[in-house]
Structures are given as structure tokens and as C-alpha cells.
Design a protein around this motif. Structure first.
Motif, mmCIF file in Angstrom:
data_model
loop_
_atom_site.group_PDB
_atom_site.id
_atom_site.type_symbol
_atom_site.label_atom_id
_atom_site.label_comp_id
_atom_site.label_asym_id
_atom_site.label_seq_id
_atom_site.Cartn_x
_atom_site.Cartn_y
_atom_site.Cartn_z
ATOM 1 N N ILE A 138 8.561 46.434 36.836
ATOM 2 C CA ILE A 138 9.595 45.707 36.096
ATOM 3 C C ILE A 138 8.890 44.710 35.189
ATOM 4 N N TRP A 139 9.112 44.844 33.888
ATOM 5 C CA TRP A 139 8.529 43.937 32.906
ATOM 6 C C TRP A 139 9.635 43.160 32.232
ATOM 7 N N GLN A 140 9.370 41.889 31.953
ATOM 8 C CA GLN A 140 10.308 41.039 31.204
ATOM 9 C C GLN A 140 9.639 40.528 29.952
ATOM 10 N N TYR A 141 10.355 40.651 28.851
ATOM 11 C CA TYR A 141 9.928 40.059 27.584
ATOM 12 C C TYR A 141 10.954 39.015 27.195
ATOM 13 N N ARG A 142 10.477 37.895 26.684
ATOM 14 C CA ARG A 142 11.363 36.835 26.185
ATOM 15 C C ARG A 142 11.066 36.624 24.717
ATOM 16 N N ARG A 143 12.085 36.598 23.929
ATOM 17 C CA ARG A 143 11.931 36.433 22.490
ATOM 18 C C ARG A 143 12.682 35.177 22.048
ATOM 19 N N GLY A 144 11.936 34.136 21.749
ATOM 20 C CA GLY A 144 12.545 32.885 21.287
ATOM 21 C C GLY A 144 13.527 32.341 22.301
ATOM 22 N N SER A 145 14.677 31.900 21.825
ATOM 23 C CA SER A 145 15.674 31.307 22.705
ATOM 24 C C SER A 145 16.632 32.352 23.282
ATOM 25 N N SER A 146 16.499 33.606 22.855
ATOM 26 C CA SER A 146 17.384 34.646 23.378
ATOM 27 C C SER A 146 17.010 34.982 24.820
ATOM 28 N N SER A 147 17.921 35.645 25.510
ATOM 29 C CA SER A 147 17.660 35.989 26.902
ATOM 30 C C SER A 147 16.588 37.068 27.006
ATOM 31 N N ALA A 148 16.148 37.299 28.206
ATOM 32 C CA ALA A 148 15.059 38.243 28.456
ATOM 33 C C ALA A 148 15.509 39.685 28.264
ATOM 34 N N THR A 149 14.553 40.534 27.952
ATOM 35 C CA THR A 149 14.742 41.976 27.939
ATOM 36 C C THR A 149 13.953 42.511 29.124
ATOM 37 N N VAL A 150 14.581 43.374 29.936
ATOM 38 C CA VAL A 150 13.964 43.884 31.143
ATOM 39 C C VAL A 150 13.685 45.374 30.974
ATOM 40 N N LEU A 151 12.434 45.766 31.193
ATOM 41 C CA LEU A 151 12.021 47.157 31.105
ATOM 42 C C LEU A 151 11.599 47.620 32.486
ATOM 43 N N GLU A 152 12.056 48.814 32.882
ATOM 44 C CA GLU A 152 11.657 49.375 34.174
ATOM 45 C C GLU A 152 10.929 50.694 33.938
ATOM 46 N N PHE A 153 9.750 50.771 34.522
ATOM 47 C CA PHE A 153 8.909 51.964 34.431
ATOM 48 C C PHE A 153 8.857 52.636 35.801
ATOM 49 N N HIS A 154 8.851 53.962 35.809
ATOM 50 C CA HIS A 154 8.639 54.734 37.031
ATOM 51 C C HIS A 154 7.372 55.542 36.832
ATOM 52 N N ASP A 155 6.372 55.277 37.662
ATOM 53 C CA ASP A 155 5.074 55.945 37.561
ATOM 54 C C ASP A 155 4.526 55.926 36.139
ATOM 55 N N GLY A 156 4.635 54.761 35.475
ATOM 56 C CA GLY A 156 4.034 54.575 34.162
ATOM 57 C C GLY A 156 4.846 55.053 32.977
ATOM 58 N N VAL A 157 6.102 55.489 33.218
ATOM 59 C CA VAL A 157 6.962 55.980 32.140
ATOM 60 C C VAL A 157 8.206 55.097 32.066
ATOM 61 N N LEU A 158 8.534 54.621 30.870
ATOM 62 C CA LEU A 158 9.698 53.746 30.678
ATOM 63 C C LEU A 158 10.988 54.516 30.968
ATOM 64 N N LYS A 159 11.772 53.989 31.897
ATOM 65 C CA LYS A 159 13.044 54.621 32.289
ATOM 66 C C LYS A 159 14.249 53.868 31.760
ATOM 67 N N THR A 160 14.228 52.529 31.873
ATOM 68 C CA THR A 160 15.395 51.762 31.444
ATOM 69 C C THR A 160 14.991 50.526 30.648
ATOM 70 N N ILE A 161 15.868 50.158 29.739
ATOM 71 C CA ILE A 161 15.754 48.910 28.977
ATOM 72 C C ILE A 161 17.099 48.229 29.111
ATOM 73 N N SER A 162 17.084 46.984 29.562
ATOM 74 C CA SER A 162 18.346 46.263 29.688
ATOM 75 C C SER A 162 18.228 44.881 29.090
ATOM 76 N N PHE A 163 19.371 44.374 28.682
ATOM 77 C CA PHE A 163 19.476 43.058 28.060
ATOM 78 C C PHE A 163 20.484 42.256 28.891
ATOM 79 N N PRO A 164 20.044 41.666 30.012
ATOM 80 C CA PRO A 164 20.952 41.020 30.958
ATOM 81 C C PRO A 164 21.900 39.992 30.357
ATOM 82 N N GLY A 165 21.479 39.216 29.368
ATOM 83 C CA GLY A 165 22.334 38.183 28.783
ATOM 84 C C GLY A 165 23.248 38.690 27.695
ATOM 85 N N LYS A 166 23.100 39.949 27.303
ATOM 86 C CA LYS A 166 23.858 40.535 26.201
ATOM 87 C C LYS A 166 25.102 41.222 26.735
ATOM 88 N N ARG A 167 26.211 41.020 26.067
ATOM 89 C CA ARG A 167 27.459 41.671 26.506
ATOM 90 C C ARG A 167 28.003 42.554 25.438
#
Length: 102
Positions: free
Chosen positions: A73-102
């Protein structure tokens, strides 16, 4: 351990919906990061994540455990916006989510 509840929340949010199903992507500079990319590609385009964690998870079929995979599970933060969460399974990106975004 203060980071454990945050990790659990990130895991839940990351697994709530698949990037493939919602066609989510993340722009890093001039590159578009999408499901199916490797950890190396994402790191090359986006740099090091602000936070990262990993754990072995079981692969199940009914009640039987068939094996395991490494979930990162990787988190990127860009400025004042909420984090972007990336989930990898065995080294391959499976999901990208934006928890603060609706």
C-alpha cells in the motif's frame, strides 16, 4: 502503535473499489499511472511514496488457503489535497483510490 489504525483504514479504502472497474488513474508529471503497471514504473513516474507498507495476504478458495501474495500500500500526497492510495499485488498495481474525493 498510532500508524496501525491509519494502515487499516488505507487498506479498507484501497480495496473498496478496483482501479480496473472504475478506470481510475493518477497523473504524475506528463505520465498517466494505471492498473497493471509495476512498482518500478510507478516509482519512476511518481517518485517515492510519502508512506508505504506491505503484508503477506492469503489466496483462498472457500475455506482452503492456496497460497499467498505480497500486498503493498503506497500513499502519495499532493499539496493540500488528500492522499492518493495505490495498492499493488505482487508488484503489479491493482487499485488507485482517492479517499477524500467524492
Amino acid at each position: 502503535m498510532k500508524s496501525r489504525p491509519i494502515l487499516l483504514l488505507c487498506l479498507l479504502l484501497a480495496t473498496a473499489g478496483g482501479a480496473e472497474a472504475r478506470n481510475e488513474s493518477l497523473r504524475c508529471g506528463s505520465k498517466l499511472v494505471k492498473a497493471g503497471m509495476s512498482t518500478e514504473e510507478v516509482r519512476k513516474y511518481c517518485g517515492q511514496p510519502a508512506e508505504a507498507s506491505s503484508e503477506e495476504r492469503p489466496v483462498r478458495s472457500g475455506n482452503r488457503v492456496l497460497g499467498s501474495y505480497l500486498a503493498e500500500i503506497w500513499q502519495y500526497r499532493r499539496g493540500s489535497s488528500s492522499a492518493t492510495v495505490l495498492e499493488f499485488h505482487d508488484g503489479v498495481l491493482k487499485t488507485i483510490s482517492f479517499p477524500g474525493k467524492r
